[in-house]
Design an enzyme around this catalytic site. Structure first.
Site, PDB file in Angstrom:
ATOM      1  N   GLY A 157     -34.734  65.328  67.508  1.00 19.43           N
ATOM      2  CA  GLY A 157     -35.699  66.412  67.395  1.00 19.43           C
ATOM      3  C   GLY A 157     -37.126  65.910  67.207  1.00 19.43           C
ATOM      4  O   GLY A 157     -38.059  66.431  67.835  1.00 19.43           O
ATOM      5  N   SER A 158     -37.298  64.910  66.367  1.00 15.95           N
ATOM      6  CA  SER A 158     -38.663  64.427  66.100  1.00 15.95           C
ATOM      7  C   SER A 158     -39.304  63.901  67.371  1.00 15.95           C
ATOM      8  O   SER A 158     -40.472  64.206  67.660  1.00 15.95           O
ATOM      9  CB  SER A 158     -38.630  63.308  65.055  1.00 15.95           C
ATOM     10  OG  SER A 158     -38.058  63.773  63.853  1.00 15.95           O
ATOM     11  N   ASN A 206     -36.171  75.523  59.104  1.00 11.29           N
ATOM     12  CA  ASN A 206     -35.139  74.674  58.522  1.00 11.29           C
ATOM     13  C   ASN A 206     -34.973  74.871  57.017  1.00 11.29           C
ATOM     14  O   ASN A 206     -33.956  74.489  56.456  1.00 11.29           O
ATOM     15  CB  ASN A 206     -35.422  73.204  58.830  1.00 11.29           C
ATOM     16  CG  ASN A 206     -36.853  72.814  58.560  1.00 11.29           C
ATOM     17  OD1 ASN A 206     -37.786  73.342  59.169  1.00 11.29           O
ATOM     18  ND2 ASN A 206     -37.057  71.899  57.628  1.00 11.29           N
ATOM     19  N   CYS A 217     -36.594  65.800  54.170  1.00 13.61           N
ATOM     20  CA  CYS A 217     -37.727  64.894  54.370  1.00 13.61           C
ATOM     21  C   CYS A 217     -38.684  64.968  53.194  1.00 13.61           C
ATOM     22  O   CYS A 217     -39.379  64.016  52.895  1.00 13.61           O
ATOM     23  CB  CYS A 217     -38.468  65.263  55.638  1.00 13.61           C
ATOM     24  SG  CYS A 217     -37.378  65.840  56.917  1.00 13.61           S
ATOM     25  N   THR A 242     -32.729  52.035  77.959  1.00 12.79           N
ATOM     26  CA  THR A 242     -31.352  52.094  78.435  1.00 12.79           C
ATOM     27  C   THR A 242     -30.645  53.315  77.851  1.00 12.79           C
ATOM     28  O   THR A 242     -30.740  53.585  76.650  1.00 12.79           O
ATOM     29  CB  THR A 242     -30.612  50.794  78.068  1.00 12.79           C
ATOM     30  OG1 THR A 242     -31.322  49.713  78.676  1.00 12.79           O
ATOM     31  CG2 THR A 242     -29.170  50.807  78.569  1.00 12.79           C
ATOM     32  N   HIS A 294     -27.358  65.961  65.943  1.00 12.12           N
ATOM     33  CA  HIS A 294     -26.727  65.877  64.614  1.00 12.12           C
ATOM     34  C   HIS A 294     -26.859  67.167  63.805  1.00 12.12           C
ATOM     35  O   HIS A 294     -26.286  67.285  62.725  1.00 12.12           O
ATOM     36  CB  HIS A 294     -27.247  64.668  63.826  1.00 12.12           C
ATOM     37  CG  HIS A 294     -28.615  64.804  63.241  1.00 12.12           C
ATOM     38  ND1 HIS A 294     -28.818  65.094  61.917  1.00 12.12           N
ATOM     39  CD2 HIS A 294     -29.850  64.676  63.793  1.00 12.12           C
ATOM     40  CE1 HIS A 294     -30.130  65.129  61.677  1.00 12.12           C
ATOM     41  NE2 HIS A 294     -30.769  64.887  62.795  1.00 12.12           N
ATOM     42  N   GLN A 323     -32.962  73.788  64.628  1.00  9.67           N
ATOM     43  CA  GLN A 323     -32.042  74.524  63.750  1.00  9.67           C
ATOM     44  C   GLN A 323     -31.332  75.655  64.498  1.00  9.67           C
ATOM     45  O   GLN A 323     -30.342  76.185  64.006  1.00  9.67           O
ATOM     46  CB  GLN A 323     -32.791  75.123  62.552  1.00  9.67           C
ATOM     47  CG  GLN A 323     -33.280  74.092  61.545  1.00  9.67           C
ATOM     48  CD  GLN A 323     -32.161  73.415  60.781  1.00  9.67           C
ATOM     49  OE1 GLN A 323     -31.089  73.973  60.580  1.00  9.67           O
ATOM     50  NE2 GLN A 323     -32.394  72.175  60.358  1.00  9.67           N
ATOM     51  N   SER A 335     -31.539  68.692  68.689  1.00  8.29           N
ATOM     52  CA  SER A 335     -31.039  67.438  68.114  1.00  8.29           C
ATOM     53  C   SER A 335     -29.547  67.545  67.834  1.00  8.29           C
ATOM     54  O   SER A 335     -29.093  68.474  67.176  1.00  8.29           O
ATOM     55  CB  SER A 335     -31.808  67.153  66.819  1.00  8.29           C
ATOM     56  OG  SER A 335     -31.300  65.985  66.223  1.00  8.29           O
TER      57      SER A 335
HETATM   58  C1  LIG Z   1     -33.952  68.064  61.598  1.00  5.43           C
HETATM   59  C2  LIG Z   1     -35.122  68.717  62.230  1.00  5.43           C
HETATM   60  C3  LIG Z   1     -36.009  68.000  63.051  1.00  5.43           C
HETATM   61  C4  LIG Z   1     -35.871  66.505  63.246  1.00  5.43           C
HETATM   62  O1  LIG Z   1     -34.788  66.193  64.067  1.00  5.43           O
HETATM   63  P1  LIG Z   1     -34.264  64.669  64.114  1.00  5.43           P
HETATM   64  O2  LIG Z   1     -33.238  64.669  65.196  1.00  5.43           O
HETATM   65  O3  LIG Z   1     -33.675  64.391  62.773  1.00  5.43           O
HETATM   66  O4  LIG Z   1     -35.427  63.814  64.444  1.00  5.43           O
HETATM   67  C5  LIG Z   1     -37.053  68.671  63.646  1.00  5.43           C
HETATM   68  N1  LIG Z   1     -37.217  69.993  63.473  1.00  5.43           N
HETATM   69  C6  LIG Z   1     -36.391  70.729  62.696  1.00  5.43           C
HETATM   70  C7  LIG Z   1     -36.622  72.193  62.552  1.00  5.43           C
HETATM   71  C8  LIG Z   1     -35.316  70.111  62.050  1.00  5.43           C
HETATM   72  O5  LIG Z   1     -34.511  70.835  61.281  1.00  5.43           O
END
Ligand SMILES: *Cc1c(COP(=O)(O)O)cnc(C)c1O
Length: 392
Positions: A72-73, A152, A326, A238, A202, A180, A200
């Site tokens: 996500g970042s 989030n 965070c 890669t 995870h 989210q 993202s």
């Molecule tokens: C967790 C999160 C991110 C960051 O995602 P990562 O895959 O951990 O870099 C960005 N935005 C929101 C709203 C999130 O909850």
């Protein structure tokens, strides 16, 4: 020790066993680089192509509009820095909100140092932006609107369709951080007028370190990472074959099970909310009551330090969070809770509980019982609370 009760699914989720099984062959059997020419590489190339098709279909996009990233970042950084660079001649103004994830906020702050002007929209007491304020903020030199799909911390869902319509009407690009939202609520890019989107793996029971960036074909941003020709020469490196395969599997499972799961999770979540508000004095629910992620509950408890609460819950095997992963560790109150108008001392006493489909009624009953006892104990040691009771 008691059974672990994991209520921090907004920070990360458990990998599903089916997802792990789908990934395994690409670690152990076919470890090929999908860009290689030999036959051995064809299986991994095919798996990545299919993952792209799967994910595209789930959001109503074309496969060549999906770019695999490290999460996500990275996707947020790409959208915002990419637009600032690509549209530098059109303008230097962008619009976002005060409640974005730091992946968006800190990227905007970085661009401000380089001369970009950023409007940070206020939100109301439920965490929703005002569409009128959004429209008023648009200038002839506005190059981007970046507004999160769902928050989030407090789980509030923004009026994404209406935001997209306003962006379209004014010819401004619209990016949404859907990290989210994707896999938890329906996300369709055409219906919602979304030009760019971050997600993202995870956060929906996929592996960490992999995500995707949706960029509509009409949006022409330059390369984000320079190097090899991967991801249509826009994101070198890669290909993370097992990660991508796992993300697609997790995405498919999440979307297939969404209707049933979200009802089930929301019912358990609502039971938790009802018990906490009824049984813990001076508690309050943060975020919108209806326009809310099905798995999110966020509370404030007056006269309580969020950190102490977390430590005492941890001693009972309950994983929770105050604000976002965070920011915990710092004693600053959450920027989201301040933006919805909570005073500092109340914003300090916040607790975020985010459920999954594995969370049971018994789990949340245990949490409600523990919370009641812990809050009572912490208040019994609080001089502030003592004064408050005396003056009542
Ligand atoms: C967790 C999160 C991110 C960051 O995602 P990562 O895959 O951990 O870099 C960005 N935005 C929101 C709203 C999130 O909850």
């Amino acid at each position: 020790m008691e059974k672990l009760i994991y209520l921090d699914n907004a920070a990360t989720t458990a990998l599903k066993p089916e997802v792990f099984e789908a990934m395994k062959p690409y670690f152990l059997e076919n470890y090929s680089n999908p860009n290689s020419i030999y036959t051995f590489a064809q299986q991994s190339k095919k798996a990545v192509d299919e993952a792209r098709e799967t994910i595209a279909a789930l959001i109503g996009a074309k496969p060549n509009e999906i770019y695999f990233t490290a999460g996500g970042s990275e996707s947020d950084n790409w959208a915002i820095k990419g637009c600032a660079e690509a549209f530098a001649s059109k303008g230097k103004h962008m619009i976002t909100t005060k409640i974005e994830h730091h992946a968006v906020l800190h990227t905007c702050e970085y661009l401000e140092k380089k001369g970009v002007e950023v409007t940070y929209l206020d939100v109301d007491e439920d965490g929703r932006i005002s569409l009128e304020q959004l429209e008023q903020a648009i200038r002839p030199d506005t190059f981007l609107i970046s507004i999160m799909f769902a928050n989030n911390e407090i789980g509030t869902i923004e009026p994404v369709r209406e935001i997209g319509a306003i962006a379209k009407k004014h010819g401004v690009l619209f990016h949404t951080d859907a990290v989210q939202a994707f896999g938890h609520v329906p996300v369709q890019v055409d219906e919602l007028n979304i030009d760019m989107l971050s997600a993202s793996a995870h956060k929906f029971h996929g592996p960490k370190g992999v995500g995707f960036f949706y960029m509509r074909n009409s949006v022409k941003l330059g390369a984000y990472l320079h190097g090899g020709a991967q991801e249509r020469s826009k994101r070198a490196g890669t290909t993370n074959v097992p990660g991508i395969v796992g993300m697609a599997k997790a995405a498919q499972l999440a979307v297939d099970g969404m209707e049933e799961n979200s009802k089930k999770i929301a019912a358990v979540r609502d039971h938790l909310i009802e018990r906490v508000l009824a049984e813990v004095p001076f508690s309050r629910l943060n975020g919108h009551r209806e326009q809310r992620l099905p798995n999110n509950a966020n509370f404030c408890f007056r006269f309580i330090e969020g950190e102490s609460l977390l430590i005492m819950l941890d001693q009972k095997g309950i994983c929770a969070s105050s604000g976002s992963a965070c920011t915990s560790g710092s004693l600053d109150p959450s920027h989201v809770l301040l933006a919805i108008g909570l005073p500092h001392e109340i914003a300090h006493g916040s607790l975020r509980l985010t459920l999954s489909e594995e969370t049971t009624m018994e789990d949340v009953d245990t949490v409600a019982d523990s919370l009641k006892a812990i809050v009572e104990r912490l208040r019994s040691m609080s001089p502030l609370y003592e004064d408050f009771v005396k003056n009542q």
